[in-house]
Scaffold this motif. Structure first.
Motif, PDB file in Angstrom:
ATOM      1  N   ASP A   1      -0.995  12.975   5.525  1.00 30.22           N
ATOM      2  CA  ASP A   1      -2.552  12.437   6.513  1.00 30.22           C
ATOM      3  C   ASP A   1      -2.267  13.396   7.487  1.00 30.22           C
ATOM      4  O   ASP A   1      -0.759  13.232   7.900  1.00 30.22           O
ATOM      5  CB  ASP A   1      -2.843  11.043   6.622  1.00 30.22           C
TER       6      ASP A   1
ATOM      7  N   GLN B   1       5.748   5.206   1.506  1.00 29.01           N
ATOM      8  CA  GLN B   1       4.795   6.440   2.521  1.00 29.01           C
ATOM      9  C   GLN B   1       5.270   7.588   1.401  1.00 29.01           C
ATOM     10  O   GLN B   1       6.138   8.093   1.729  1.00 29.01           O
ATOM     11  CB  GLN B   1       5.243   6.615   3.676  1.00 29.01           C
TER      12      GLN B   1
ATOM     13  N   ASN C   1      -6.629   6.377   9.829  1.00 24.97           N
ATOM     14  CA  ASN C   1      -6.472   7.044   7.923  1.00 24.97           C
ATOM     15  C   ASN C   1      -7.135   5.914   7.356  1.00 24.97           C
ATOM     16  O   ASN C   1      -8.293   6.749   6.785  1.00 24.97           O
ATOM     17  CB  ASN C   1      -5.146   7.259   8.647  1.00 24.97           C
ATOM     18  N   TYR C   2      -7.141   4.913   7.572  1.00 22.53           N
ATOM     19  CA  TYR C   2      -7.169   3.651   6.174  1.00 22.53           C
ATOM     20  C   TYR C   2      -7.464   2.646   7.059  1.00 22.53           C
ATOM     21  O   TYR C   2      -7.184   2.131   7.906  1.00 22.53           O
ATOM     22  CB  TYR C   2      -6.316   3.906   5.075  1.00 22.53           C
TER      23      TYR C   2
ATOM     24  N   SER D   1       4.602  -2.457   0.385  1.00 25.61           N
ATOM     25  CA  SER D   1       4.239  -0.754   1.051  1.00 25.61           C
ATOM     26  C   SER D   1       5.185   0.190   0.716  1.00 25.61           C
ATOM     27  O   SER D   1       7.241   0.585   0.716  1.00 25.61           O
ATOM     28  CB  SER D   1       3.499  -0.716   2.178  1.00 25.61           C
TER      29      SER D   1
ATOM     30  N   VAL E   1       1.116  -1.409   0.074  1.00 26.39           N
ATOM     31  CA  VAL E   1      -0.275   0.029  -0.171  1.00 26.39           C
ATOM     32  C   VAL E   1       0.734   1.285  -0.297  1.00 26.39           C
ATOM     33  O   VAL E   1       1.668   1.721   0.197  1.00 26.39           O
ATOM     34  CB  VAL E   1      -0.941  -0.304   1.268  1.00 26.39           C
ATOM     35  N   ASN E   2       0.230   2.136  -0.251  1.00 20.96           N
ATOM     36  CA  ASN E   2       1.505   3.710  -0.100  1.00 20.96           C
ATOM     37  C   ASN E   2       0.139   4.034   0.588  1.00 20.96           C
ATOM     38  O   ASN E   2      -1.162   4.434   0.557  1.00 20.96           O
ATOM     39  CB  ASN E   2       0.904   4.340  -1.611  1.00 20.96           C
ATOM     40  N   LEU E   3       0.603   4.920   2.196  1.00 17.03           N
ATOM     41  CA  LEU E   3       0.280   5.226   2.742  1.00 17.03           C
ATOM     42  C   LEU E   3       0.186   6.721   2.915  1.00 17.03           C
ATOM     43  O   LEU E   3       1.638   7.353   2.363  1.00 17.03           O
ATOM     44  CB  LEU E   3       0.603   4.925   4.515  1.00 17.03           C
ATOM     45  N   ASN E   4      -0.644   8.146   2.356  1.00 16.81           N
ATOM     46  CA  ASN E   4      -0.291   9.139   2.406  1.00 16.81           C
ATOM     47  C   ASN E   4       0.488  10.000   3.221  1.00 16.81           C
ATOM     48  O   ASN E   4      -0.002  10.027   4.472  1.00 16.81           O
ATOM     49  CB  ASN E   4      -1.221   9.961   1.935  1.00 16.81           C
TER      50      ASN E   4
ATOM     51  N   TYR F   1      -3.263   7.636  -1.029  1.00 20.09           N
ATOM     52  CA  TYR F   1      -3.938   6.691  -0.728  1.00 20.09           C
ATOM     53  C   TYR F   1      -4.164   5.036  -1.807  1.00 20.09           C
ATOM     54  O   TYR F   1      -4.891   5.668  -2.036  1.00 20.09           O
ATOM     55  CB  TYR F   1      -4.521   5.927   0.803  1.00 20.09           C
TER      56      TYR F   1
END
Length: 466
Positions: A174, A332, A198-199, A330, A168-171, A337
């Motif tokens: 955020d 960041q 957040n997600y 993953s 995943v890409n976590l912003n 996201y």
């Protein structure tokens, strides 16, 4: 002029008509290879010179098979297979005898074998534990499994990387929800309150009975200034888990998501960390090192990257869940996201629903659970002198001394051609040429009959001399 020459001419002309007639009769036979008659003159043993030696006729020296490529015609049957190039399908009967064919009209028999006219198509088997083709082994009849293939629990494949792999890409932009560096830690996490994380994203995982379960992961951003694990890690996210809507505890039990407090004190919590360039650094969790499923033991050092649900916690008679988690794909970054990849190795039970054959000859079964499984790889045989093969009927040949021994290779390797599924190779007979040859052979027969008639007239004249 004598009867001998005319009679031999009738014999070879008759044989030529047989060859042409056989070519015409098989013009619609799949994989048929036409032949041509080859002839030679005959001279009696003599010490005379060539100037005064007359031949005594003609003879058949060979019926030469012509192995030129036939035209390819597409069909709707994936088990119709054509060879584009050199090579023969290697066939085996119930006694183990081997023959070769270019006829690719295959079917599945009641036992799952790929057959043609009662002959079994052979190939190299696939090792089901590793998925590798056992190239170079003794080719065996190819068989597909009609019965249920059974279920596989997530993490149960036994290969490297088995388990759940999530990218995943976590912003990075955020807001921080878990601000652990000051006196305001933020709202307490709740599985049922989306404002406390957040997600979230879900994945389907399977227990030992092949029962599907929904595993949900909740990502909650920590304060960037907090002390985090892993060398070079400066950004961290908390990761909480639930299975079928029930929170996962660190001891492998499942909790009531509506309980008070909303998050049990022993909830499974992971920490996902990234460096200042947004790259993955580490994942750790507070999971208990023991107990775990007996078939998938983990040590205290390796236990922090697993998800574990106790036997009986799912209340369905399965062995629970026990598999490794991978977050190394993953990131960041300062972009929205999104889920880049999601893979796991479990599946429910399934039955055969379809079959495909690649151009390299890999036979693959498709099953009702969405799985595909390589079964075998078709092999092709080539010969130094294919014209030396002995025809035995049913579009088949067998090895002979003149053909030499077969060279067995995978399609597309050595001098073998590639396969085309849902395609058949037509007979390589040119009907136009054969009909012209038929007219010529008929005239030759008539001409030889005329020489016998002329000899008979001469003999009659001699008998009538007084």
């Amino acid at each position: 002029m004598g009867f001998q020459q005319g009679l031999s001419g009738l014999n070879v002309s008759s044989k030529n008509l047989d060859v042409i007639g056989n070519n015409v009769a098989n013009a619609q036979t799949v994989g048929f290879k036409g032949s041509r008659g080859e002839f030679a003159d005959i001279y009696a043993a003599t010490f005379g010179t060539a100037a005064n030696v007359a031949g005594i006729g003609a003879k058949v020296t060979n019926i030469a098979q012509q192995f030129a490529q036939g035209n390819l015609t597409t069909t709707n049957n994936p088990l119709d297979i054509a060879i584009s190039g050199n090579g023969f399908f290697r066939m085996q009967d119930t006694t183990g005898s081997i023959s070769y064919t270019r006829n690719g009209q295959f079917q599945l028999n009641k036992d799952g074998y790929i057959v043609n006219n009662g002959q079994y198509l052979t190939g190299w088997p696939v090792d089901q534990s590793s998925g590798l083709v056992l190239a170079g082994s003794n080719p065996l009849p190819i068989q597909l499994q009609f019965s249920n293939i059974g279920a596989q629990e997530t993490g149960g494949s036994g290969v490297s990387g088995a388990g759940l792999d999530l990218g995943v890409n976590l912003n990075a932009q955020d807001k921080v929800i878990n601000d652990v560096s000051n006196a305001n830690p933020g709202p307490a996490f709740s599985y049922t309150d989306p404002t406390t994380y957040n997600y979230s994203t879900s994945a389907t995982v399977y227990d030992s009975l092949g029962v599907a379960h929904t595993q949900t992961m909740y990502f909650r951003k920590q304060d960037p200034g907090a002390t985090v694990p892993g060398p070079g890690a400066v950004n961290t996210w908390d990761v909480y888990y639930s299975v079928d809507g029930k929170p996962v505890n660190l001891d492998g039990t499942l909790a009531d998501p509506t309980g008070v407090p909303p998050v049990p004190l022993n909830a499974l919590v992971g920490t996902l960390s990234f460096d200042g360039n947004g790259r993955y650094v580490d994942y750790t969790s507070n999971i208990a090192a023991a107990p775990v499923a007996p078939e998938l033991p983990i040590s205290a050092n390796a236990g922090d990257d697993w998800l574990y649900v106790q036997t009986g916690a799912l209340n369905n008679g399965s062995n629970g869940l026990s598999f490794q988690l991978y977050f190394d794909k993953s990131t960041q970054f300062g972009s929205p996201y999104n889920v880049n990849s999601l893979a796991q190795d479990g599946y429910t039970d399934g039955i055969l629903t379809g079959i495909s054959v690649s151009k390299e000859g890999v036979v693959q079964g498709r099953y009702s659970n969405g799985e595909t499984r390589d079964v075998a790889q078709v092999v092709l045989s080539t010969f130094t002198n294919p014209q030396g093969l002995q025809p035995v009927g049913d579009n088949r040949w067998v090895e002979s001394y003149s053909s030499g021994q077969p060279l067995v290779n995978a399609p597309g390797t050595g001098s073998t051609g590639l396969l085309q599924s849902a395609t058949l190779e037509d007979a390589n007979v040119d009907l136009t040429s054969e009909l012209v040859n038929l007219i010529t052979a008929q005239r030759n027969y008539q001409a030889n009959a005329q020489t016998i008639k002329a000899q008979d007239t001469i003999m009659q004249t001699l008998i009538n001399i007084r």
